[in-house]
Structures are given as C-alpha cells and as structure tokens.
Motif scaffolding. Structure first.
Motif: not given
Lengths: 366, 366, 366, 366
Positions: D183-196
């Motif tokens: 897949g992609t080199e970086r993760v597709t979503d760099e958000a850091t939410p408390d719960i998914s």
C-alpha cells in the motif's frame, strides 16, 4: 530492506545482533518476509503426473514382497510430490496412494482421526468394513471412511485388487491433530453383501431416515456407486443437448459427492468430485487456493499445468498444487475422479479462485 | 382477579373504565389472560377424520358441475376443521384438499408465495408443470411446489385423476405474507416425460450437480417417487430384522422428505414424511407443538386422538391439532403419508414434545 | 369462475353439492381463492395511532381501580387494532400494551413460552426480576424477557411507574404453542442493584464470558441501557458529519438490539430497534412483509401510512400492518423505539420488501 | 512390519523395489506409518518460554540498527520454536513476534491474506491504521487486523513503543494460501483520535448498527480496550464472590474476544482470550488439539508444561504445543493474554480436549 549499505561497523553490530537473536530462539521478519509472505502462493509442491502403468506394477511387486498386517497396517504406496523433499505427500495437505490387497488377504482394522476414502479405477473382490458394515468395492465406486471409524479390508477372492486411497494425513500431521487406535486383526464382519447397510439406510434420493435426524460432520454413506455417478453425468449431458442448464460448462458434466445430512462436502477436510468432458472440450485455465489430485477413470486427454501440457490416460494420477494455472483438455470422452482440500479454505475464508479471461477473482476478500 | 368483590360504586367505575378502553381500542389483559395464555396449547381446531369414500365422490361431483380455469384456478376442495368455524383450514396453519382434474383438462399456471405439494394416493395421467418442468404424477409420489414457482397441471388422458394438495395457506393468510401472480392459461410445456428434469439433475443419491452449488430454501426435487420411498421403508424393516438400528421404533419405519441442498425439510414451513408400521404395532402416545395431517396410503389401523379411537383405511385423512395426545395403531401393514408445520416451531425455538411414559419433555426450554 | 351462467337446474345441483360439502366439513377453493390468496398481503389489521395522553391516564385509572396480583397477573392494557374485531392484538402477531405498577406493588412471578420485552418511555423505580436476576428499569432502557424465563416486577418506590410491554402473544396463540406456569407471589430477589448480573456478565463490548460459550436462541442480556443506545446513535450521526458511512440513510441513525451469542435478533420471533432522525429527514416509502409497532421516545414528527399523514409526539404508539406503505418524517430530532415480527418471515423465507422508487423488490424469490 | 526376517535375496529384492519407488516419486506407507500417524499428536514444536527482559532489549537494539520501511515492512522479531529447526514459527500454525517502532517512525501500509492482531503489554503513542481508520494502541488493548485489510502503523511521539504481533503466517504459508499487496508508504490517515471509527460504530454492548447487518468472517472492531476487559474480569470475580456462576473455574475469570456479527471468534483462524487467576489458583492439567501462545500481562505465576514448571512474570511469552499437558498456577493475581489456533480444528471437527481427572475426552468423535 536496509535503506543504505551498512558500514563495516554497522555490519558487525548487525551480525552480533542476529547471532543473539538466534541464540535466544528469535528470528527477524525483515530478512525473511519475501519467503514467508509471497505476493501469491508459491508452493514447494509441483505439478506432476504418475503413470498407472508405473504405479500398478510397483504395487503388484510389493504384493509379492511385503506382507500386509498389523504394524505396517496397509500395503499402500504414496505419491511423493517431487517438490516436497521425499515426503510421502502428494501435496502439503493430501495423501494419495495406491493400495494393493492380494487374494484372500486382510488389512487389519484400525481407526484414526485422519479421514480417508477409496476410489476404484478397476477391479473388484474386496470388501471394506467400516464400523462393522461390510462395503463392496467395485470399479467406479467412491468409498468414504471419515475420521475415527474403525475400518479394515478383506479380499474375498483369489485375485489381487488395487485401488487408490486419499487421506488428509499431511494436513493432520502438520497440524499435530492425529490420533490412532488399533482394532481387530480380522475384519469384524466377513459378510460380502452386494450393498452395505449404510446404503440401504441412506441411498434413496431425497429421503432421510427418521431414525437419523442428527447431522454428522461427514457423510454416513459408505459407498457412492458408479451406476449412480455415471447416470448423473449422462443426464447432465443429455439435458444440455435438450437445451437446459445442467452442466458446469459447455460439454462439461460434473457432480460433487455430498453429505446427505447437510448437502456439504463428504468429509470436513476433503472435497471429492467426478467430471466428464465431451471429446474436444477444454476447461478454462483456472488458479485456485488449495491443491487437488486427479485420476483418469476412462478416456484420454491432457492436463495443462503452469503452461506445460501432458497427455494422460486411464489410471494416471495428476497433482495440481495451490494456485497452479490448470486446464484440462479432452481428446475422447474424458472421465476424471478428483479430490482436494478446498473445504479447509472455504471454512476458514481463505479460498480464492482466478479464472483466466474473467476480470475479477471470486473470493472472500472482495 | 380482583381480590374482593367490588362495591356497586366500584363496579360502575370499572364498567366506565372498560367502556373508555373499548372506545380507545384498548383491552385489559387481566380479564383475558386465561384465554390468551393458557397453561398448555388449547387449540380451537379438533381432531377429525374425513373418509376417502366421502371425499372422492364429492370431488368427482365437482368435476361434473364445476369447470376448472382462470379465476377459480383449481378444482380443489379443502378439509375444514370443525373447530375452526367454517374456515377452509385443516389446522390454523395447514391447508389440505383433494384436487380433481377431468380427462384432458388443464389447471392454468400461476405462482404464489404459499408453498404447496401434491401427494397421490391413487391414479395417474396428470403432469404438473413446475417452472416449465413437466412432472409425472403417479400413485405414491410426493411432489413439492415451493413458493413462487409457476405451476399448472394438465391431464394427458381421458380419465379423471384426483390427488391431495397440502399448502401453508392458513399460515400465510394469518401472517399477511401472501403474494399471487397469474401465469399462462395452458401449461408452458405439454410434454409427458417419465421423469422430470429436476429428477434427472438431483435424484442420484449423495450426488450434487456442480452446476447447482447454491443452497435453496426449499427442495429442488420435483418428485419423490414411490419406488424409492417404498424401498427405503422396506430396507429399514429388513435391517431391523437383521438386528441393526434403522427404524424409529420397533416395527416402525419412517422417512422424511428432505431438501438435498441442506438435509433439512423440503419446504421452510412444511414437513412431510412417510411412515410404515408392521401389523400390531402401536406408537407411543405423543403430544407435540404443531399440527399434522395424515392420509392412509395403504392398509388399515386406528388413530387414538385425545383418547378417542377411530379406525381408518385407504385414503382417509386425519387431522391432529397441536398438543393433541396421539397414537397410531396398525391392524395390517399400515402405510401413512403425513405433513405438518413443525419446521415453523423449530426455526422459532417454540417446539416441544411430550411422550407419555417418558419423564422429561424434549424442547428448547429445558 | 364458472365459465357461463348456470341454468336453474345446474344452480340447484351446485347448491346441493355445496350443502353436502358443508355437512362433510369441506369447502371449495374456487369460491374463496380471492380472499385466501390475494395478489398482495391484504391485512385485516389497519394502521392506527394511540396517543400517550390517552394511554397513560387510562393506565393510571386502572391503577386506582384494579389490584395487581395472581390470576390477572399484570395490570397491562393492550392496544387492540381496530381492524381485528376487538381482539387485544396490535397486529396478528404482536401484543403491545402499557403496564402500570403502583408504588410498592409487586407483579407476581410466572413464566410462559411467549417472549416478552419492556421498553421505558419515562419513569423509574421498578425492578424486573428475570430468573432471579433483578434488573433496574429506567427511561430509554430496553429489557428483553425471552420465553420460559420466570419473571416478576416490583416497585421499590412510592410512586407509580408505567412502561410498554411487547410480546408475541397473538402469534403464539394463533399457532397453539403457548405454555404457562405460575411462580412465586413475591419476586425471588428484592435487591435493587444499579445493574443486573446479566449486564455484569455480558455488557462489555465484544467480550464473551468463557463460562458462557453455548449460543442461546435469545439474548442473555437483561437490559440494553439508554446510555449506550443514545451514544451509538450520536456516534453514527457524528461519523456521517465527518464523511464516513455509518447511518442507514442520510440523517437517519439506527441500531438493532442484538443477541451477543449470535449477532442476530434478541428474540426468535421479535426484532427490536431504535431509530433517530435529524430534523427534516423523511424515510423512503417502504412496504415490507411483517408488522411493526413504534413508540415515539422523544421529539415530534409524522407517520405517513398508506397515504395518510398523522403527527405524533412523545409516547404515542403507532402500528404498521404488513405491506402498508410507510414513511416517517421528522420535524424535530425524532427518536423512535420500534419492534416487529420480521424474524419470523426471514427464518421462513417469506420476507419481502418494496421501497418506492427502487425498481426491484428485495426478497427471497427473485 | 514384515512378519519374519527376510532372506538376503528377499532383502535385495526389497531394496531394489524401494529404489524404484524412490525414483518414481513413490513412498511406502508401511515403513513410515509410526511417524505419519502417531497414536496421539507428537509435535516437533516444544513448550518454551521467552523472557520479556530478553525480548524487549533485542527489539530496542534492532530499533537502533535496522530502519523500518518498504521491503522489510516491519521491525518485528519472531519467536522461533526450538523444535522447529530455526523457522520463525512459534508453533506450526502461529507467528508470535515483538514489533518495535521508534519515535515518529512509520511502518508502511500493506495488506495480506494472513490475519493479524496486536496486543500491547506496555507503552503507548502508536496508531495503527486499518483500512484508513486510525486506532490508538495502549496498554492492555487487543487490536485485530483481519486478512486483506490495508494497515500501517505510525508513532506519533518521540518515544519508541513495542507490542506483540500474532498472525497465522505459518499456517497460511504451509497451506500455500498467502497473498500480499503493498500500500502507501505513509499511513493513509495520520489523525490520532482517542477511539477509532470502528469502535464508535460497534462498541456499544448488544447494539448492532442497522447499516451493518451483513455478517463478516472476522470482527469489525478495531480495538478491544483494556478498560472493558479489566472490568469484565473484575465483574466475573465479584459475581463469584456473591455466589453466582460467572467464572470458568473457581477463582478463574476469562473472556474471549468475539466477532459481534456472529458471536464467534474474532478471526477465522485465531482465537484470542484474556484470563485472570486469583492468587493461589491453579488450572486443571489439560491437553487439547491445537497450539497456543501466552503473554503474562501482569503478576507472577508458573506454567507446568509436560511436567516441567517454569515461573513467569510480566511480558514473558510461553508457547504450548498441541496436546501438551498444561497447567497454570497463580502466585499473585495473574493476568494472561493468550491466542491459539483452535478455531481451525473446531471448524474441521478435529478438535479434542483431555482434562486430567475427567473420565472422558470432549471431542467430535465420541
């Protein structure tokens, strides 16, 4: 995968670390991932063909030299896939062997958690006794012996008989799930009835004995007779001729042996089918997760496996490893028995099929 | 349930309140609970016997007086349970009727969400056409027609023929789940083959066409032939004679008609079975949730229903309501076709069975 | 359906035949088929709305006049569908009632094969005791009581409390499948814990107690708390706002109460859900096989049933018969509890849904 | 198994035959049956313990020396069972590894048919992104990543983090069923939410989103939080103290991580559970078909494996091969995470369990 070439100092440190890991029974993923997790299945097992005119004489030779009895249990000779380093495995999951029983010989009773079946490409005269039920073995019959049923075989005639055995021995061995128990030296019932009690109870189409309403993981039928298989295939082709959908492909009739209590596979780990192709018919090249073994029952044709074409004829046995590109071509009417490990993958949602010329794969992922 | 007798003033207030409730379309539980929630099932339907020598002449009379065709659709006369106020219902869930088709007549095609079957106690000459597949009807055959399949019947001979129909009409009507569509006036295929295409595809014991791997809620088999049913029952009794477990009770052979794609009932709402009792055999008195209809196929015997014994013979039809105490006694060899609504209760976990002389009930609750 | 007008002589013969049939408890299909087998479901039950400000005062009035106790068992007042001739049935399958328990009163324990639940639109103070497990009842809680569990209710406060009961009483009565047993006069455990033992065992998301690995036909959870329902709905709408698929339709959040042992419906015969619509949202007009009851939990909106629009508000109860055309419109945020009989139809493959503006119906037939 | 000693001539003939067989890729059963079909499972894998204070420093060392990125994909170090010849397999079916991600590092996205999970024995700061949904990883969390979902990890902090990975790599490799895609080199979503988002949709006990009614083979929940696991275990022990059945054995609480769409295992090939033993509690010695890996989450105790006792403490990892006699003893309160391959055997009816002191084995055969 190390981004740049390590310096000599780094290389030494790496080597020291790998040595420590090894001593501590640890292994890095990054040096092995290509082997562990290939892009598509890359089996060690290879496509291979064994000739009946090689197999049968070897079995007969063993009949001369090796007694059958307690300890060795069976005079069975297994197909050893050339890719599997001498192991007696047709594929990583499947055992396929020829078994040979001389005139009046008995193979003693035992039971095991491995599931088994017999298929008879020619001959007659042996009864296999499953949990005390004697089952006649004749040409074209498919005879399942699900796990943990006591079973033995005895030859009621003076003439030897050979047939093929299929089991999930490699799978059960690799999974550490096998149990084994010895039974009696002689079969527990030496009667030679034309049809077994299991058939008398179960082989009436669409009818279920009221005394047997509990579903069983494997089929309760001891013999799937050639007479029925042959007729089912003939009817499919006749229906096709009359313009009705009945075959799996043009000129390609096929049945799956089923567990009548569920409609599913005869054995939890093994699928068994019989195919009939009209002369000139070729199947589409297909890859699927899971491995198969074929035996030519009658006629002549060819297997094209990973691009290599081999002509086969009566009794020849062919192994198709997982994800191998496979197509079958019929020269004459071409009758084929086959078994495989697909139920394992379907139950675990790991099945996947790719048919050349179709744009999508059919699997659980998409 | 009012603890003490109300005073006249209280009684008036109560009456006023009940009147208000009624006007507002509300009803108290406490005045009705005994009727709504009895200790055990207390069906309005009653056990009843209809005589074949009454049923058949009435059907023949209708054959003289009433044409068959679009609108009325079928010349069918239903058993109306005497407890159900004149409704044409054998039980609250089941429709049971005799259908009569004169020489060369046709019953036009239609389809409906109600599921149906035919059973033939005598006669021949009619083909029922199910989704274009002509199915011969002969003595002893059980012919399912699951919901939403187009079907019509045509008589290929000069002689009339009668048979019984079973459907889930009362259930589907009570549940407001019925859909209906007209089809062609004539049957879509007037051929008269000996066996139907459905049988040619499916009636090979234990074999499943590879072209039909998707499970269907109802059976794909258009005819369960008497030849197979009779043989299955004979084999069970022969096995019993030889000392092997095969029957449901001593001298009592029985088969359930099954859906080969699942091993379950032929139709989601209807169970169908055939029973054979040896002369002198009586079944244990049993109560079960769900209602049944029997037709005597051959022989003579008696039904003891809620303590009342009635002798029955060929063609007679017997209704057993839910939770009625029922026992069957065979005077001669006694062959019985039966159908019931038990699959509904099993799928909803409302089934329960009580067998006299056993200490526990077998049900989902305990 | 008689092709031409009968002559007077024919008419007399027909009449005589019908009289004979009637005497013999038989009924012809051809005179009744339109009523028995309509083109689409044509329920006797009608759409209807009951107002909470009618229901609640009537319940309170009963609280003054009628004691609760053994015999009447419950002070429950049922919605009687105006189309069902005075029967205390909301629909042919569903019972919906308001139950009222005065301060410190106890409704005695009993059990029955009918399945039940409570839903609390307002109030608190009562504990329902299910198989000895006391379960607090509070606003917004859904409390299932599957068949054959002993249960009673007791009010631990001085103030009365009302809630709604849903059961499958009409279905089980019509099917003759009901069993009933009395239990103790007082509840077996008068403790008033904040959460029940069933919740302590089961209400940890995605976690299954290792001591409870056997699946149960109905949910083992005694209370589905409002706190969780409310949060689940809010999260769905928040996810929608963030651009992720989470709702069943634009502005329409919904959860189904589920059996954690199977993921399926809480009760084999009853589906229960909670819906939240944003202001201004309207659902697409839908017909489905099966009937439903709604209660407005909070907010204001309208139901459009078979073309007729009715405004409803907190506590109002609405019945939607089978195959009625139904749409819901939200004026404010609109919170709705609903239950229905759809699991029965799904398990029997009789379900069918038609959504206006879509070209196909979604059902088992096509 | 040859009954008597062969003569020199016979021996030569035998040898010639075996040589022919070998050349023809065939192997006799009778010389190998003891190895192929042992009386009980005789795994090559052995019980073994890896110490956290060995594992973690090695992982940190790799963090210094080995970059993470495309190609190597993951900085994961696998437990290599000493009985399996250097293969990076904890057991014949299971992969168990420690994965280490330095501050601000990213492990690139990929997907594979192998199923995975993470379990966090200590630390925080990493988000794993599953099909675009960022999932926080914290101590005590169990994070499944079923087959064929894209996933990557990124460390949002300056500090490194380690956790354990479990996969079915050896099983899928042995079965030739693996597919892999980058897949992609970086993760597709760099958000850091408390719960998914998966938790926001699914982690409301007993509630199923109406937008997600289709069952999935594996769990849709991205994180099973420690908070819930801990509370579930505490409640079981509290219920036990109060006298109610809740634990699997005296002083032994346990939960299984479940797929909320079915109530079954989180992953078709992998079972995962969490166990808590009170101080002084010992489990009964048990053998079962299938292998397991444990990690001590908290506390101190011992594993007795095939009679050998080893004390273990926080972070230590223990492998239990198939059919090994295993008992666990708690010195303090003893919290254990565990995973195993039992679902494979259950789905194939090859499961069997033997508990010492009980007279029968619990399995499918008997």
């Amino acid at each position: 995968m190390v981004a740049s070439e390590p310096t000599p100092g780094e290389a030494a440190e790496l080597e020291a670390m790998y040595a420590t890991m090894s001593r501590e029974n640890m292994v890095p993923l990054w040096t092995q991932i290509d082997e562990l997790m290939p892009m598509v299945p890359s089996p060690a097992a290879v496509p291979h063909v064994w000739r009946w005119d090689t197999i049968l004489p070897l079995a007969a030779r063993a009949g001369d030299l090796v007694p059958v009895g307690r300890g060795g249990e069976r005079r069975a000779i297994a197909l050893a896939n050339p890719g599997l380093g001498g192991l007696p495995y047709a594929t990583p999951t499947l055992w396929a062997a020829v078994q040979y029983l001389g005139g009046l010989e008995t193979a003693p009773e035992h039971r095991h958690s491995q599931s088994a079946f017999r298929f008879v490409v020619e001959g007659e005269g042996v009864w296999t006794v499953v949990n005390g039920d004697p089952v006649r073995m004749s040409r074209g019959d498919f005879l399942p012996q699900p796990g943990w049923n006591f079973h033995g075989h005895h030859n009621d005639t003076d003439a030897p008989m050979a047939w093929i055995d299929g089991l999930d021995i490699p799978f059960v061995r690799g999974m550490d799930a096998g149990f084994f128990e010895f039974g009696t030296e002689r079969v527990t019932d030496e009667a030679t009835p034309d049809i077994s009690r299991s058939e008398r109870l179960w082989c009436h189409p669409g009818l279920r004995p009221l005394s047997r309403l509990e579903d069983t993981p494997a089929t309760p039928i001891g013999a799937y007779r050639w007479e029925y298989t042959d007729r089912a295939l003939s009817e499919q082709l006749a229906l096709e001729d009359e313009g009705y959908p009945a075959t799996v492909g043009q000129g390609h009739a096929a049945v799956r042996y089923a567990n009548p209590t569920t409609g599913g596979d005869v054995i939890p780990t093994i699928r068994a089918e019989f195919h009939r192709l009209r002369p000139g018919v070729a199947t589409r090249t297909t890859r699927e997760v899971g491995s198969s073994v074929y035996q030519v029952f009658e006629g002549q044709g060819a297997f094209v496996l990973n691009g290599e074409r081999t002509t086969v004829t009566k009794g020849d046995m062919i192994v198709v490893p997982s994800w191998a590109a496979a197509s079958i071509e019929a020269e004459t009417q071409f009758d084929l028995f086959t078994f495989g490990d697909q139920p394992i993958f379907e139950r675990l949602h790991l099945n996947r099929t790719f048919i050349e010329g179709q744009t999508t794969t059919k699997d659980q992922h998409q």
